[in-house]
Design a protein around this motif. Sequence first.
Motif, PDB file in Angstrom:
ATOM      1  N   ALA A  36       0.692  -1.283   0.163  1.00 49.90           N
ATOM      2  CA  ALA A  36      -0.070  -0.031   0.586  1.00 49.90           C
ATOM      3  C   ALA A  36       0.814   1.129  -0.237  1.00 49.90           C
ATOM      4  O   ALA A  36       0.552   2.280  -1.044  1.00 49.90           O
ATOM      5  CB  ALA A  36      -0.773  -0.269   0.856  1.00 49.90           C
ATOM      6  N   LEU A  37       1.971   1.410   0.510  1.00 48.78           N
ATOM      7  CA  LEU A  37       2.940   2.880   1.193  1.00 48.78           C
ATOM      8  C   LEU A  37       3.697   2.393  -0.609  1.00 48.78           C
ATOM      9  O   LEU A  37       3.656   3.845  -1.150  1.00 48.78           O
ATOM     10  CB  LEU A  37       4.228   2.296   1.839  1.00 48.78           C
ATOM     11  N   LEU A  38       3.963   1.556  -1.187  1.00 48.07           N
ATOM     12  CA  LEU A  38       4.311   1.815  -2.260  1.00 48.07           C
ATOM     13  C   LEU A  38       3.384   2.604  -3.616  1.00 48.07           C
ATOM     14  O   LEU A  38       3.598   2.939  -4.516  1.00 48.07           O
ATOM     15  CB  LEU A  38       4.527   0.410  -3.355  1.00 48.07           C
ATOM     16  N   GLU A  39       2.361   2.361  -3.222  1.00 46.10           N
ATOM     17  CA  GLU A  39       1.372   3.024  -3.818  1.00 46.10           C
ATOM     18  C   GLU A  39       0.663   4.779  -3.938  1.00 46.10           C
ATOM     19  O   GLU A  39       0.177   4.978  -4.829  1.00 46.10           O
ATOM     20  CB  GLU A  39      -0.261   2.129  -3.974  1.00 46.10           C
ATOM     21  N   ALA A  45       7.323   9.227   2.073  1.00 47.40           N
ATOM     22  CA  ALA A  45       7.596   7.756   1.836  1.00 47.40           C
ATOM     23  C   ALA A  45       7.500   7.528   0.249  1.00 47.40           C
ATOM     24  O   ALA A  45       8.258   6.679   0.004  1.00 47.40           O
ATOM     25  CB  ALA A  45       6.101   7.068   2.398  1.00 47.40           C
ATOM     26  N   ALA A  46       6.976   8.171  -0.445  1.00 52.15           N
ATOM     27  CA  ALA A  46       6.442   8.104  -1.547  1.00 52.15           C
ATOM     28  C   ALA A  46       8.317   7.940  -2.463  1.00 52.15           C
ATOM     29  O   ALA A  46       8.638   7.978  -3.017  1.00 52.15           O
ATOM     30  CB  ALA A  46       5.713   8.380  -2.534  1.00 52.15           C
ATOM     31  N   GLU A 148       5.551   8.138   6.325  1.00 46.61           N
ATOM     32  CA  GLU A 148       6.877   7.174   6.189  1.00 46.61           C
ATOM     33  C   GLU A 148       7.453   7.542   8.248  1.00 46.61           C
ATOM     34  O   GLU A 148       8.259   5.454   8.460  1.00 46.61           O
ATOM     35  CB  GLU A 148       7.926   9.447   6.745  1.00 46.61           C
ATOM     36  N   HIS A 149       6.859   7.610   8.600  1.00 41.54           N
ATOM     37  CA  HIS A 149       7.168   6.315  10.415  1.00 41.54           C
ATOM     38  C   HIS A 149       6.418   4.949  10.170  1.00 41.54           C
ATOM     39  O   HIS A 149       7.159   3.967  10.291  1.00 41.54           O
ATOM     40  CB  HIS A 149       6.099   7.246  11.163  1.00 41.54           C
TER      41      HIS A 149
END
Length: 195
Positions: A36-39, A45-46, A148-149
């Motif tokens: 999900a973070l990759l999306e 974070a992205a 990011e956390h």
Amino acid sequence: MFERFTRGARATVKGAVAQAERAGVGSVTEEHLLLALLEQEGGRAAFAVTALGLHDRRASLEASFAEARRRGGLTRADTDALAGIGIDVGAIVSHVEGTHGQGALDADRGGRRWWRSGHRPFTPGAKAVLENSLRVALGRGDRFIGEEHLLLALTAKPGSVADVLAEHGATCASVQRALYGPDADGGEADHAQAG
């Protein structure tokens, strides 16, 4: 704790549930949080995920996760340690799959507890990442938990996700540098692992 999550972090958690739904599995794992973070787009974070080249290697990440699930979630360190005492995990996996079918050691194979409640539960590991993300945020002096956390908590929690990320060049230290620059301190990793 969810009230401390930023809009992006909430979107990541909701995206993790969607990842689990698409995979047809019964619970949300750390792997689903990472996918999900990759999306996510537009956040710290992205930026870090792009800077580390993880977007471009999503297929490789997914293949590594599939292999880790096939090993029953054992990390490379676990596999190496067992090999050191003469246990061939690959041979055991092959034997089990020969008897019970491919993916027999996958921990979430066919679990459907969520049908009763209407909600997919988070695995203990995924819950630990969410809790550790709070520690990471507090360790950095942040009041809110951002994507990011979550990313830092994923890299700091020992297990197959951190293992796969490290194989792809995304260690806790490299993620910290991508997020906060070359002078980033390692304090948040200590906070994340304390949980």
